[in-house]
Design an enzyme around this catalytic site. Structure first.
Site, PDB file in Angstrom:
ATOM      1  N   MET A  34       0.846  -1.194   0.000  1.00 50.29           N
ATOM      2  CA  MET A  34       0.000   0.000   0.000  1.00 50.29           C
ATOM      3  C   MET A  34       0.887   1.251   0.000  1.00 50.29           C
ATOM      4  O   MET A  34       0.424   2.355   0.336  1.00 50.29           O
ATOM      5  CB  MET A  34      -0.947  -0.003   1.198  1.00 50.29           C
ATOM      6  CG  MET A  34      -1.929  -1.189   1.126  1.00 50.29           C
ATOM      7  SD  MET A  34      -3.513  -0.906   1.939  1.00 50.29           S
ATOM      8  CE  MET A  34      -3.016  -0.627   3.603  1.00 50.29           C
ATOM      9  N   ALA A  36       4.075   4.018   0.834  1.00 52.11           N
ATOM     10  CA  ALA A  36       4.828   4.549   1.980  1.00 52.11           C
ATOM     11  C   ALA A  36       5.895   3.520   2.353  1.00 52.11           C
ATOM     12  O   ALA A  36       5.985   3.054   3.499  1.00 52.11           O
ATOM     13  CB  ALA A  36       3.916   4.893   3.152  1.00 52.11           C
ATOM     14  N   HIS A  38       9.006   1.209   3.231  1.00 56.64           N
ATOM     15  CA  HIS A  38      10.099   1.249   4.203  1.00 56.64           C
ATOM     16  C   HIS A  38      10.985   0.024   3.969  1.00 56.64           C
ATOM     17  O   HIS A  38      10.742  -0.761   3.035  1.00 56.64           O
ATOM     18  CB  HIS A  38       9.553   1.302   5.631  1.00 56.64           C
ATOM     19  CG  HIS A  38       8.533   0.233   5.917  1.00 56.64           C
ATOM     20  ND1 HIS A  38       8.847  -1.111   5.957  1.00 56.64           N
ATOM     21  CD2 HIS A  38       7.194   0.304   6.158  1.00 56.64           C
ATOM     22  CE1 HIS A  38       7.773  -1.814   6.223  1.00 56.64           C
ATOM     23  NE2 HIS A  38       6.741  -0.981   6.336  1.00 56.64           N
ATOM     24  N   HIS A  41       9.421  -3.377   3.239  1.00 61.01           N
ATOM     25  CA  HIS A  41       8.971  -3.589   1.851  1.00 61.01           C
ATOM     26  C   HIS A  41      10.169  -3.859   0.934  1.00 61.01           C
ATOM     27  O   HIS A  41      10.116  -4.711   0.057  1.00 61.01           O
ATOM     28  CB  HIS A  41       8.263  -2.338   1.317  1.00 61.01           C
ATOM     29  CG  HIS A  41       6.989  -1.994   2.000  1.00 61.01           C
ATOM     30  ND1 HIS A  41       6.821  -0.847   2.749  1.00 61.01           N
ATOM     31  CD2 HIS A  41       5.794  -2.636   2.033  1.00 61.01           C
ATOM     32  CE1 HIS A  41       5.580  -0.788   3.201  1.00 61.01           C
ATOM     33  NE2 HIS A  41       4.938  -1.858   2.808  1.00 61.01           N
ATOM     34  N   GLU A 153       5.879 -11.220   7.215  1.00 61.75           N
ATOM     35  CA  GLU A 153       5.303 -11.979   8.336  1.00 61.75           C
ATOM     36  C   GLU A 153       4.776 -11.050   9.426  1.00 61.75           C
ATOM     37  O   GLU A 153       4.127 -11.512  10.355  1.00 61.75           O
ATOM     38  CB  GLU A 153       6.350 -12.935   8.916  1.00 61.75           C
ATOM     39  CG  GLU A 153       6.654 -14.092   7.978  1.00 61.75           C
ATOM     40  CD  GLU A 153       7.684 -15.044   8.544  1.00 61.75           C
ATOM     41  OE1 GLU A 153       8.279 -14.734   9.597  1.00 61.75           O
ATOM     42  OE2 GLU A 153       7.914 -16.087   7.912  1.00 61.75           O
ATOM     43  N   ASP A 155       2.395  -9.077   9.173  1.00 61.53           N
ATOM     44  CA  ASP A 155       0.944  -9.277   9.085  1.00 61.53           C
ATOM     45  C   ASP A 155       0.713 -10.774   8.924  1.00 61.53           C
ATOM     46  O   ASP A 155       0.304 -11.253   7.854  1.00 61.53           O
ATOM     47  CB  ASP A 155       0.391  -8.481   7.903  1.00 61.53           C
ATOM     48  CG  ASP A 155       0.690  -7.000   8.058  1.00 61.53           C
ATOM     49  OD1 ASP A 155       0.314  -6.428   9.088  1.00 61.53           O
ATOM     50  OD2 ASP A 155       1.340  -6.425   7.160  1.00 61.53           O
ATOM     51  N   SER A 190       6.590  -0.202   9.938  1.00 62.11           N
ATOM     52  CA  SER A 190       5.226  -0.169   9.391  1.00 62.11           C
ATOM     53  C   SER A 190       4.986   1.219   8.823  1.00 62.11           C
ATOM     54  O   SER A 190       5.419   2.223   9.412  1.00 62.11           O
ATOM     55  CB  SER A 190       4.226  -0.453  10.524  1.00 62.11           C
ATOM     56  OG  SER A 190       2.924  -0.085  10.115  1.00 62.11           O
ATOM     57  N   SER A 191       4.297   1.271   7.690  1.00 64.57           N
ATOM     58  CA  SER A 191       3.996   2.587   7.100  1.00 64.57           C
ATOM     59  C   SER A 191       3.228   3.448   8.087  1.00 64.57           C
ATOM     60  O   SER A 191       3.401   4.659   8.147  1.00 64.57           O
ATOM     61  CB  SER A 191       3.161   2.409   5.828  1.00 64.57           C
ATOM     62  OG  SER A 191       3.822   1.532   4.953  1.00 64.57           O
TER      63      SER A 191
HETATM   64  O1  PAF Z   1      -0.100  -5.610   3.610  1.00 65.79           O
HETATM   65  C1  PAF Z   1      -0.517  -4.711   2.845  1.00 65.79           C
HETATM   66  O2  PAF Z   1       0.161  -3.725   2.564  1.00 65.79           O
HETATM   67  C2  PAF Z   1      -1.906  -4.844   2.239  1.00 65.79           C
HETATM   68  O3  PAF Z   1      -2.792  -5.425   3.142  1.00 65.79           O
HETATM   69  C3  PAF Z   1      -1.914  -5.602   0.896  1.00 65.79           C
HETATM   70  C4  PAF Z   1      -1.459  -7.037   1.049  1.00 65.79           C
HETATM   71  C5  PAF Z   1      -0.999  -4.892  -0.097  1.00 65.79           C
HETATM   72  C6  PAF Z   1      -3.332  -5.620   0.322  1.00 65.79           C
HETATM   73  O4  PAF Z   1      -3.819  -4.334   0.144  1.00 65.79           O
END
Ligand code: PAF
Length: 263
Positions: A34, A36, A38, A41, A153, A155, A190-191
């Site tokens: 989504m 932003a 970091h 990602h 992981e 999430d 986390s963003s």
């Molecule tokens: O983890 C996230 O950033 C979001 O939940 C995802 C997997 C991109 C779905 O919008």
């Protein structure tokens, strides 16, 4: 100067790029985000790049996974920064669709994963969240059709939901998870951390310290309910006024672990 990733905003453009790479025999790695972005990602992007020949990253703040009183409007959006970060990480393509591209007029479908995976933990406080996640991730996987898709992981429940839907819907992509990337004080990157008030950010290390303490106590033989009670007390002492959940669950299937697992 490092060349930036190509940017596509339409599903047709994404498919054309990926199809072109496929014709050359390239394997495609995909990182849905989504934005932003970091270091967490970027680790996913690097992992996708190590495993595959091309790395595609989607940036889409998905409205359907936010509840009516959640932070969709204030969720951080930093497109120029994200594209520069993806250039540094070597991503080939940023797919940045609009809401209308993802959910055109008349859109009327949702993907719903079994409630045993989606009604507990984060789903208890966010009842429509995982339906939104499952729907958008299914769409993204079908739009890109990668060989591998990478998720954090951090999430963990989301990762298990996505693993389930990919198997159940015969989506031909391997779903990969990567360990959480943390700041020096242990807080998960986390963003949303960008939106934490200074006092909340200062309190945040108590969260990971509590999780580590509870895990260590259970590993040392303390019964699960007692270890969880100690964890809740520690969080209360650190002025976490409302705890959505503190639980120990099976990794596979997310069933509650009532007692200390046999060692
Ligand atoms: O983890 C996230 O950033 C979001 O939940 C995802 C997997 C991109 C779905 O919008």
């Amino acid at each position: 100067m490092i060349a930036g990733p190509a940017v596509e905003r339409s599903v047709a453009g994404l498919r054309a790029r990926v199809a072109g790479w496929r014709r050359t025999g390239a394997r495609i790695g995909f990182v849905p985000t989504m934005g932003a972005l970091h270091e967490g990602h970027l680790e996913l992007v690097r992992a996708a790049f190590r495993a595959c020949d091309r790395a595609v990253v989607s940036i889409f703040v998905n409205p359907t996974q936010f509840g009516p009183r959640e932070d969709f409007e204030s969720y951080p959006r930093r497109e120029a920064h994200d594209i520069a970060a993806l250039a540094d990480a070597g991503a080939d393509l940023a797919f940045i669709p609009t809401v209308a591209e993802m959910y055109p007029a008349g859109f009327a479908t949702a993907v719903s994963v079994d409630e045993r995976l989606t009604d507990c933990l984060c789903g208890a406080a966010r009842p429509t969240h995982f339906r939104g996640v499952a729907t958008v991730v299914t769409k993204l996987l079908l739009q890109c059709l990668p060989d591998e898709a990478w998720f954090g992981e951090k999430d963990f429940q989301q990762l298990q939901v996505i693993r389930r839907l990919a198997v159940d819907l015969d989506i031909p992509a391997a779903i990969r998870g990567l360990p959480t990337v943390r700041a020096a004080d242990g807080v998960a990157l986390s963003s949303r951390n960008a939106n934490l008030a200074a006092g909340d950010r200062a309190r945040a290390p108590a969260l990971v310290e509590t999780l580590r303490m509870v895990a260590a106590r259970v590993a040392d033989g303390e019964p699960v309910p007692a270890a969880l009670a100690a964890g809740r007390k520690r969080l209360a002492d650190a002025r976490f006024d409302r705890i959505d959940y503190l639980e120990i669950r099976e990794e596979d299937g997310l069933a509650p672990v009532a007692e200390r697992p046999a060692t």
